[in-house]
Design an enzyme around this catalytic site. Structure first.
Site, PDB file in Angstrom:
ATOM      1  N   HIS A  21     -26.272  68.781 -65.186  1.00  0.00           N
ATOM      2  CA  HIS A  21     -25.696  69.437 -64.008  1.00  0.00           C
ATOM      3  C   HIS A  21     -24.364  68.809 -63.613  1.00  0.00           C
ATOM      4  O   HIS A  21     -24.040  67.683 -64.006  1.00  0.00           O
ATOM      5  CB  HIS A  21     -26.669  69.371 -62.830  1.00  0.00           C
ATOM      6  CG  HIS A  21     -26.957  67.965 -62.371  1.00  0.00           C
ATOM      7  ND1 HIS A  21     -26.094  67.234 -61.570  1.00  0.00           N
ATOM      8  CD2 HIS A  21     -28.015  67.152 -62.600  1.00  0.00           C
ATOM      9  CE1 HIS A  21     -26.589  66.043 -61.335  1.00  0.00           C
ATOM     10  NE2 HIS A  21     -27.763  65.950 -61.954  1.00  0.00           N
ATOM     11  N   ASP A  66     -22.544  64.875 -54.348  1.00  0.00           N
ATOM     12  CA  ASP A  66     -22.054  63.771 -53.511  1.00  0.00           C
ATOM     13  C   ASP A  66     -22.911  62.522 -53.699  1.00  0.00           C
ATOM     14  O   ASP A  66     -22.414  61.398 -53.581  1.00  0.00           O
ATOM     15  CB  ASP A  66     -22.053  64.188 -52.036  1.00  0.00           C
ATOM     16  CG  ASP A  66     -20.856  65.066 -51.675  1.00  0.00           C
ATOM     17  OD1 ASP A  66     -19.863  65.062 -52.437  1.00  0.00           O
ATOM     18  OD2 ASP A  66     -20.916  65.766 -50.645  1.00  0.00           O
ATOM     19  N   GLU A  99     -35.560  66.066 -62.832  1.00  0.00           N
ATOM     20  CA  GLU A  99     -35.291  64.643 -63.039  1.00  0.00           C
ATOM     21  C   GLU A  99     -36.574  63.841 -62.843  1.00  0.00           C
ATOM     22  O   GLU A  99     -37.550  64.321 -62.252  1.00  0.00           O
ATOM     23  CB  GLU A  99     -34.206  64.178 -62.041  1.00  0.00           C
ATOM     24  CG  GLU A  99     -33.796  62.736 -62.152  1.00  0.00           C
ATOM     25  CD  GLU A  99     -33.212  62.375 -63.504  1.00  0.00           C
ATOM     26  OE1 GLU A  99     -34.018  62.164 -64.443  1.00  0.00           O
ATOM     27  OE2 GLU A  99     -31.975  62.298 -63.618  1.00  0.00           O
TER      28      GLU A  99
END
Length: 227
Positions: A21, A25, A96
């Site tokens: 991906h 932030d 993940e």
């Protein structure tokens, strides 16, 4: 790889493109994400668009993605560069590795409190590999049954690192001679990894790992403990 080199035309092979991906932030601030549902930032969207442009002329038969927002936004950007209806599926199995109580913590704080073993506070590596292997088998079997040639997956850095090393070291997948085993580390955002699978005996070859040609240069992740 050029477009012609990226595209698989061999009917006896299914080529799996594995894309990480785009930037978030949390990536930028070195905050551990795991299963946290964090969106792309402006840079991440730019990276995803450039990756999509790289694949716009590659005939993708199926798109698959982790169900977390950062992957969904990335694959939607890539898919938007293609015309026509293409199969599209999301799954929790491509998420993940869950990081447990350190999710949302700054990496430096997790290291200070728990040491490098903080990664084992959540999902165990063996459990991660079990769910990934089950999904990988499904992807390959489906591709073979439908005679697909090119499949694109969007997932996460820790997933790619752990699973590609697992394919190589534990399942005897071959490495393209241009790839060194010691370089199978966490790949950069929107990097491209390519795995070819023989449809007859399901043997595999890792042809490309962590390539960021579409970003203008080959980029590496400096902090390998960050997920």
């Amino acid at each position: 790889m050029t477009i012609s080199e990226l595209t698989n035309t061999d009917t006896k092979t299914v080529r799996i493109f594995i894309v990480r991906h785009g930037q978030t932030d949390h990536n930028k601030s070195k905050i551990l994400q795991g299963h946290l549902d964090v969106p792309l930032n402006e840079t991440g969207f730019e990276q995803a668009s450039k990756c999509g442009d790289r694949f716009k002329d590659v005939p993708i038969d199926e798109f698959l993605s982790s169900d977390l927002t950062r992957c969904l936004q990335t694959i939607q950007s890539i898919k938007s560069h293609h015309s026509g209806e293409i199969d599209y599926r999301t799954t929790k199995n491509l998420r993940e590795r869950a990081m447990g109580e350190v999710e949302g913590m700054y990496l430096k704080d997790a290291l200070e409190k728990y040491g490098v073993g903080f990664r084992n506070l959540g999902e165990k590596r063996v459990d991660l590999l079990d769910r990934l292997w089950g999904e990988w088998d499904n992807i390959i079997d489906n591709a073979i049954s439908k005679d697909y040639k090119n499949v694109l997956i969007c997932t996460h850095g820790g997933v790619i690192t752990n699973f590609i090393n697992h394919l190589y070291s534990d399942n005897h997948y071959k490495l393209n001679p241009k790839i060194k085993a010691e370089n199978l580390k966490v790949p950069f955002n929107t990097s491209v990894t390519v795995v070819d699978i023989n449809k007859v005996d399901k043997t595999g070859t890792i042809q490309l790992f962590g390539d960021t040609q579409h970003l203008g240069e080959q980029l590496q992740v400096k902090e390998q403990l960050l997920r």
